[in-house]
Design a protein around this motif. Structure first.
Motif, PDB file in Angstrom:
ATOM      1  N   TYR A  67      23.108  64.748 -77.247  1.00 57.54           N
ATOM      2  CA  TYR A  67      22.019  63.811 -76.998  1.00 57.54           C
ATOM      3  C   TYR A  67      20.729  64.590 -76.742  1.00 57.54           C
ATOM      4  CZ  TYR A  67      25.576  60.235 -76.378  1.00 57.54           C
ATOM      5  OH  TYR A  67      26.620  59.379 -76.568  1.00 57.54           O
ATOM      6  N   PRO A  84      24.311  61.129 -72.469  1.00 61.10           N
ATOM      7  CA  PRO A  84      22.965  60.560 -72.473  1.00 61.10           C
ATOM      8  C   PRO A  84      22.266  60.792 -71.134  1.00 61.10           C
ATOM      9  CG  PRO A  84      24.600  58.831 -72.281  1.00 61.10           C
ATOM     10  CD  PRO A  84      25.356  60.107 -72.496  1.00 61.10           C
ATOM     11  N   MET A  85      20.977  60.476 -71.089  1.00 62.56           N
ATOM     12  CA  MET A  85      20.154  60.719 -69.900  1.00 62.56           C
ATOM     13  C   MET A  85      20.792  60.133 -68.632  1.00 62.56           C
ATOM     14  SD  MET A  85      17.330  62.031 -68.718  1.00 62.56           S
ATOM     15  CE  MET A  85      15.729  61.957 -69.454  1.00 62.56           C
ATOM     16  N   SER A  86      21.395  58.965 -68.723  1.00 60.75           N
ATOM     17  CA  SER A  86      21.962  58.317 -67.537  1.00 60.75           C
ATOM     18  C   SER A  86      23.161  59.065 -66.958  1.00 60.75           C
ATOM     19  CB  SER A  86      22.368  56.875 -67.864  1.00 60.75           C
ATOM     20  OG  SER A  86      23.365  56.876 -68.871  1.00 60.75           O
ATOM     21  N   SER A  87      23.738  59.966 -67.718  1.00 55.75           N
ATOM     22  CA  SER A  87      24.892  60.728 -67.205  1.00 55.75           C
ATOM     23  C   SER A  87      24.752  62.216 -67.496  1.00 55.75           C
ATOM     24  CB  SER A  87      26.186  60.196 -67.824  1.00 55.75           C
ATOM     25  OG  SER A  87      26.192  60.395 -69.218  1.00 55.75           O
ATOM     26  N   CYS A  88      23.505  62.690 -67.456  1.00 59.11           N
ATOM     27  CA  CYS A  88      23.277  64.102 -67.775  1.00 59.11           C
ATOM     28  C   CYS A  88      23.400  64.973 -66.532  1.00 59.11           C
ATOM     29  CB  CYS A  88      21.908  64.297 -68.424  1.00 59.11           C
ATOM     30  SG  CYS A  88      20.539  64.171 -67.267  1.00 59.11           S
ATOM     31  N   CYS A  91      21.348  64.217 -63.450  1.00 52.68           N
ATOM     32  CA  CYS A  91      21.730  63.036 -62.664  1.00 52.68           C
ATOM     33  C   CYS A  91      22.984  63.309 -61.836  1.00 52.68           C
ATOM     34  CB  CYS A  91      21.960  61.840 -63.594  1.00 52.68           C
ATOM     35  SG  CYS A  91      20.484  61.405 -64.516  1.00 52.68           S
ATOM     36  N   THR A 112      14.429  60.102 -76.559  1.00 59.07           N
ATOM     37  CA  THR A 112      15.478  60.448 -75.604  1.00 59.07           C
ATOM     38  C   THR A 112      16.736  59.654 -75.921  1.00 59.07           C
ATOM     39  OG1 THR A 112      13.945  61.086 -73.878  1.00 59.07           O
ATOM     40  CG2 THR A 112      16.100  60.348 -73.154  1.00 59.07           C
ATOM     41  N   ASP A 113      17.870  60.317 -75.819  1.00 63.74           N
ATOM     42  CA  ASP A 113      19.206  59.775 -76.078  1.00 63.74           C
ATOM     43  C   ASP A 113      19.540  59.614 -77.556  1.00 63.74           C
ATOM     44  OD1 ASP A 113      19.902  59.820 -73.418  1.00 63.74           O
ATOM     45  OD2 ASP A 113      19.578  57.682 -73.095  1.00 63.74           O
TER      46      ASP A 113
END
Length: 145
Positions: A67, A84-88, A91, A112-113
């Protein structure tokens, strides 16, 4: 006929030796981290001990899918992430082995993503805390449809 077969085999083996190596995030996960104090920062940072398998990839052209993340407003720090950004990594859901710093040949940007495939020269970084542990230089990227 025998000579032609030998020539074909040599050409095929040469192609295999010179082509990039497709790797996965599991390949890059073969690293152990310990805390190490960096006097210039007055803090501990995670210090990688790369496995022999990972060390064997250094300086080689590799290809990996992930991603695209652009976390820098100026677009100077571009990242390929396992998730993805939400689980990088930033985070708190992955370790440093789940992100690669990208250094493109010519400026590239994606949303992004966006899932991309990146090819570049792998550089291992254990001691410069200003950069990621994995860095891909001379990157070229391909959008996944």
């Amino acid at each position: 006929m025998k000579n032609e077969i030998i020539i074909i085999l040599i050409l095929l083996s040469s192609y295999t030796c010179l082509s990039q190596k497709n790797i996965t995030w599991e390949d890059l996960a073969q690293v152990e981290f310990t805390e190490k104090f960096f006097p210039s920062y007055g803090e501990n940072f995670l210090h990688p001990e790369f496995s022999d398998a990972v060390k064997s990839l250094e300086g080689k052209e590799i290809t990996i899918r992930g991603y695209f993340l652009n976390i820098d407003p100026q677009g100077k720090l571009l990242i390929l992430s396992k998730g993805p950004m939400s689980s990088c990594f930033f985070c708190g859901i992955g370790g440093p082995e789940t992100a690669i710093e990208l250094q493109f040949i010519s400026k590239k940007t994606f949303k992004t993503d966006t899932i991309i495939i990146v090819t570049g020269i792998l550089k291992l970084n254990a001691d410069d805390v200003e950069h990621f542990n994995y860095i891909l230089t001379e990157c070229k990227a391909e959008l996944i449809n």
